[in-house]
Design a protein around this motif. Structure first.
Motif, mmCIF file in Angstrom:
data_model
loop_
_atom_site.group_PDB
_atom_site.id
_atom_site.type_symbol
_atom_site.label_atom_id
_atom_site.label_comp_id
_atom_site.label_asym_id
_atom_site.label_seq_id
_atom_site.Cartn_x
_atom_site.Cartn_y
_atom_site.Cartn_z
ATOM 1 N N GLU A 99 66.001 34.780 -83.222
ATOM 2 C CA GLU A 99 65.578 34.798 -81.825
ATOM 3 C C GLU A 99 65.566 33.393 -81.234
ATOM 4 O O GLU A 99 65.908 33.187 -80.067
ATOM 5 C CB GLU A 99 64.197 35.451 -81.698
ATOM 6 C CG GLU A 99 64.180 36.934 -82.029
ATOM 7 C CD GLU A 99 65.176 37.720 -81.184
ATOM 8 O OE1 GLU A 99 65.218 37.502 -79.946
ATOM 9 O OE2 GLU A 99 65.916 38.543 -81.755
ATOM 10 N N LYS A 102 69.122 32.428 -80.335
ATOM 11 C CA LYS A 102 69.533 33.076 -79.089
ATOM 12 C C LYS A 102 68.911 32.366 -77.881
ATOM 13 O O LYS A 102 69.581 32.118 -76.875
ATOM 14 C CB LYS A 102 69.124 34.549 -79.106
ATOM 15 C CG LYS A 102 69.885 35.392 -80.117
ATOM 16 C CD LYS A 102 69.372 36.830 -80.107
ATOM 17 C CE LYS A 102 70.108 37.680 -81.138
ATOM 18 N NZ LYS A 102 69.573 39.074 -81.177
ATOM 19 N N LYS A 106 70.770 30.223 -74.839
ATOM 20 C CA LYS A 106 70.544 30.554 -73.433
ATOM 21 C C LYS A 106 70.059 29.326 -72.663
ATOM 22 O O LYS A 106 70.494 29.062 -71.531
ATOM 23 C CB LYS A 106 69.528 31.690 -73.332
ATOM 24 C CG LYS A 106 69.314 32.204 -71.918
ATOM 25 C CD LYS A 106 68.360 33.398 -71.920
ATOM 26 C CE LYS A 106 68.155 33.929 -70.495
ATOM 27 N NZ LYS A 106 67.237 35.097 -70.492
ATOM 28 N N LEU A 112 77.238 31.968 -77.539
ATOM 29 C CA LEU A 112 76.989 32.121 -78.966
ATOM 30 C C LEU A 112 77.978 33.089 -79.579
ATOM 31 O O LEU A 112 78.348 34.097 -78.975
ATOM 32 C CB LEU A 112 75.566 32.602 -79.202
ATOM 33 C CG LEU A 112 74.440 31.678 -78.722
ATOM 34 C CD1 LEU A 112 73.087 32.315 -78.983
ATOM 35 C CD2 LEU A 112 74.520 30.320 -79.416
ATOM 36 N N PHE A 117 74.877 32.813 -85.377
ATOM 37 C CA PHE A 117 73.801 33.635 -85.942
ATOM 38 C C PHE A 117 73.675 33.439 -87.454
ATOM 39 O O PHE A 117 72.613 33.684 -88.025
ATOM 40 C CB PHE A 117 74.024 35.104 -85.601
ATOM 41 C CG PHE A 117 74.057 35.373 -84.117
ATOM 42 C CD1 PHE A 117 73.150 34.763 -83.261
ATOM 43 C CD2 PHE A 117 75.014 36.213 -83.571
ATOM 44 C CE1 PHE A 117 73.183 34.994 -81.899
ATOM 45 C CE2 PHE A 117 75.062 36.455 -82.202
ATOM 46 C CZ PHE A 117 74.139 35.837 -81.364
#
Length: 419
Positions: A99, A102, A106, A112, A117
């Motif tokens: 999270e 991410k 942003k 991404l 990840f």
């Protein structure tokens, strides 16, 4: 228990010399302050087999392995994979890190991909070291009696990660508290300092003394271990005071970053201002003064008077002094400092003039012949320097600036200006 540490730096760019390994330098300094012994530095390229061989060697000889680099999203970022395999750990996704990645993408406006990840993969059961300064988390685990700590490579991430994540983790490994104080000295070499302390250094167990040579100055770190911070300080402070008494005016501060930092603090305390007139140092003194936060409160400005014309026309150095003694001389250093104090309207002014090399000047002055001066309301003092004739301009400039700041520090502290 005494721990032995190996720093394993991963990155082909380090091997090729494309970038300097500042992470390893920072880690060694930080670990030393914690009383941990760094026995080995290893650098390995982005090659899985060679990285595996380096890990296997490190685990045989160190009980703490700290890695830097290789935690990013690309195929050559392999540190976690190699270490997980070496210690029999499965890689699993850490949801909180996922999270964060991410959210980081942003916030920075970066698109991404699946590779990003993969940075959230961590060895199962590890302590995740949250990275608030980048995207890749760090992690730490213990296996087979070895503690492994993985940190990202970019210094802007590695440095705060060490300070705010690794230091607390390492404190938890140690029974009790390790504390240290660092004395900063100018005007004595490391070998001379060590010679004066050799007998007590060999006899001391807690606290311990460790001398370090820096560019143009020395450090003396005193480290103690005790069950509590209060007890550690009780061991440290008497020794610090004893060393301050022993070395006297050579000690310019304890736990301070630099000579210029000390000078600016003294200026603020006394409500005074400073300016500079520089020739051989080429603006280095002004640069170092303005590197200190809050410099605008005490620093009026600097004049880089590299030519005789500027010395005469801007600083008001009499032409007859330049003609009679040459630019590299005590009379000209004095006139430069007095001219800067007059032109800048500051309380005290520093000057520098000298031969930084690689050749002698027109007056046959050897490389390393330098003069620094301080002009004050009470008068002007000049210090003549003979810093050796090795043509290393950066070293000579650094040492010359040190001497100028030492004059200011001594004047503001009420000490003798004689070195």
């Amino acid at each position: 228990m005494s721990h032995t540490v190996e720093i394993l730096s991963v990155g082909t760019e380090l091997l090729l010399g494309n970038i300097a390994n500042t992470d390893a330098q920072m880690l060694s300094q930080g670990l030393s302050a914690l009383g941990l012994n760094v026995y080995w530095h290893t650098v390995v390229g982005d090659n899985p087999q060679r990285a595996k061989e380096a890990v296997e060697l490190a685990r045989k000889r160190a009980d703490i392995i700290i890695t830097t680099g290789g935690l990013g999203p690309t195929c050559d970022d392999l540190t976690k994979n190699v270490l997980a395999e070496a210690f029999g750990k499965k890689l699993v996704y850490d949801e909180e890190s996922l999270e964060r990645i991410k959210a980081y993408g942003k916030a920075t406006g970066r698109p991404l991909t699946e590779n990003n990840f993969q940075q959230a993969l961590v060895p199962e059961g590890c302590t995740v070291l949250t990275n608030n300064w980048g995207s890749a988390p760090g992690c730490a685990f213990e296996a087979d009696g070895v503690h492994v700590i993985m940190l990202p490579g970019p210094p802007s991430e590695c440095t705060p990660m060490f300070r705010y994540r690794v230091v607390p983790y390492l404190h938890a490994l140690s029974e009790g508290v390790i504390a240290s104080h660092t004395l900063k000295l100018f005007g004595i070499g490391e070998s001379a300092m060590e010679a004066q302390l050799r007998d007590q250094m060999n006899a001391m167990a807690n606290p311990t003394l460790a001398p370090y040579a820096k560019e143009g100055e020395c450090e003396l770190r005193v480290t103690a271990k005790a069950p509590t911070m209060e007890e550690a300080q009780a061991l440290l402070l008497p020794k610090v005071e004893e060393l301050k008494q022993h070395f006297g005016a050579l000690v310019y501060g304890v736990d301070v970053p630099s000579l210029e930092f000390v000078v600016e603090n003294l200026l603020r305390e006394k409500g005074l201002t400073i300016g500079t007139a520089e020739s051989c140092t080429g603006g280095l003194m002004a640069k170092r003064l303005t590197d200190v936060s809050g410099a605008s409160q005490v620093f009026k400005g600097g004049i880089v008077s590299y030519t005789n014309e500027v010395k005469h026309n801007v600083l008001g150095v009499p032409q007859e002094l330049l003609d009679q003694y040459g630019a590299v001389s005590a009379p000209v250093a004095q006139a430069m400092a007095e001219g800067a104090r007059r032109a800048l309207g500051c309380d005290i002014a520093l000057s520098s003039t000298g031969v930084a090399g690689p050749d002698k000047d027109d007056w046959d002055n050897e490389v390393g012949t330098m003069f620094v001066a301080i002009a004050t309301p009470e008068g002007t003092h000049v210090r003549a320097l003979h810093l050796g004739n090795r043509p290393v301009r950066a070293r000579l400039r650094t040492q010359t600036a040190h001497h100028a700041f030492d004059l200011a520090r001594r004047y503001l502290s009420g000490l003798s200006l004689e070195d």
